[in-house]
Write an enzyme that holds these catalytic residues in place. Structure first.
Site, mmCIF file in Angstrom:
data_model
loop_
_atom_site.group_PDB
_atom_site.id
_atom_site.type_symbol
_atom_site.label_atom_id
_atom_site.label_comp_id
_atom_site.label_asym_id
_atom_site.label_seq_id
_atom_site.Cartn_x
_atom_site.Cartn_y
_atom_site.Cartn_z
ATOM 1 N N ALA A 127 37.446 38.140 36.385
ATOM 2 C CA ALA A 127 37.768 39.556 36.181
ATOM 3 C C ALA A 127 37.719 40.334 37.488
ATOM 4 C CB ALA A 127 36.805 40.173 35.171
ATOM 5 N N GLU A 128 36.825 39.963 38.384
ATOM 6 C CA GLU A 128 36.636 40.701 39.629
ATOM 7 C C GLU A 128 37.712 40.383 40.667
ATOM 8 O OE1 GLU A 128 34.656 43.030 40.440
ATOM 9 O OE2 GLU A 128 33.073 43.047 38.917
#
Length: 336
Positions: A224-225
């Site tokens: 996600a990052e």
């Protein structure tokens, strides 16, 4: 009254007692009023320096009764020796205090106190020895409370260290598991070489064991990052796989946030730190989905935002981030 006494009284600071409180207030009442008015926050020296600024405020006097005298309107003057000075206390409800007794008084600064403490009114009083004894007991109780809390935290940390040591003592992660993580990571970022993917996989598995975090959650966070781009940099300056801000990275001991191993170590340490704070150092198996959501909110928006709002902050970005990470994590765990 002796003729010379008025001259003595005129040279002293006059303190008058408010009849509403009563001089026979109980010790419980005295402490309750002292807390209510934050009397300990106003030392005598500060009030004397600028009495007009403290009109209406309450502070505490501690001194010795050196004498008494009768005044008009059924008032009684109590002469108090305190901090090297003499004060005349006026009350219309004469307390039963023996001369030379040491007492504590709560007094309110009146409107006539402009250049000096010429108008102070009693809120409550209590024998000094009783006040001192209760204060000592309170200090001991607080010391015991802190000692018990420190012991509890130390035991929790010791238990966590034992769990980590037990995990670390187990056989190394099998090559099949490393290969599975390596292949998954390469599927997320095709540009990674076999060596880079292997390093990332080994780091995720190794530091997840060290900090007792499910490696699948780490994979979900990194995906996600940064989508597993070690060189990723956000518009706000977050760096590397776990998108660590420079200040956060420094606090975690990460000198180069673009180093995959260091970044993963710092990111997992940060996740575990949030989980410990929010769950009271609970083990992974004791955590709830709420713990995970709050830890992810802290990772994304900062622990201060979570404290401020008492939970997940009302930021669309943070709420979307939590849903995204947990969705990935559940898929990796085979949870629908």
């Amino acid at each position: 009254m002796k003729p010379g006494l008025w001259i003595v009284l005129a040279s002293l600071v006059v303190v008058s007692f408010a009849p509403r409180a009563g001089a026979d207030a109980s010790l419980d009442k005295y402490f309750a009023l002292r807390r209510e008015h934050h009397a300990l926050d106003l030392p005598l020296s500060r009030v004397k320096a600028d009495p007009q600024a403290y009109q209406g405020k309450v502070f505490e006097l501690r001194g010795v009764l050196s004498g008494t005298a009768n005044g008009s309107d059924n008032n009684t003057f109590l002469i108090i020796e305190c901090d090297g000075g003499s004060y005349v206390v006026t009350t219309n409800n004469t307390p039963e205090i023996s001369p030379s007794s040491k007492i504590c008084l709560l007094v309110r600064v009146g409107e006539r106190s402009i250049l000096s403490l010429s108008d102070l009114r009693l809120v409550a009083f209590a024998p000094y020895n009783e006040v001192s004894e209760r204060e000592e007991k309170a200090l001991l109780a607080e010391h015991d409370r802190k000692a018990r809390l420190a012991a509890k935290r130390a035991q929790q940390e010791a238990n966590r260290a034992k769990r980590q040591a037990a995990r670390a003592a187990k056989a190394p992660v099998s090559t099949d598991i490393v290969a599975a993580y390596k292949n998954a990571i390469k599927s997320f970022n095709h540009r990674l070489s076999d060596s880079e993917a292997d390093t990332i996989a080994q780091s995720i598995l190794g530091f997840s064991i060290k900090y007792e975090v499910d490696p699948r959650l780490v994979v979900a966070v990194i995906l996600a990052e940064s989508h597993f781009n070690p060189s990723a940099t956000s518009p706000k300056g977050a760096k590397g796989l776990g998108q660590l801000m420079p200040g956060t990275a420094a606090g975690l001991g990460v000198s180069d946030a673009y180093d995959p191993v260091a970044n993963i170590a710092g990111s997992i340490k940060l996740i575990r730190g949030h989980l410990n704070r929010l769950s009271g150092n609970a083990s992974w198996t004791e955590l709830t989905w709420n713990h995970l959501a709050l830890a992810l909110a802290s990772y994304n928006a900062g622990a201060g935002a979570v404290r401020k709002y008492g939970g997940v902050p009302p930021y669309r970005e943070t709420q979307t981030y939590i849903r995204k990470v947990l969705s990935i994590y559940k898929k990796l765990c085979g949870i629908r």
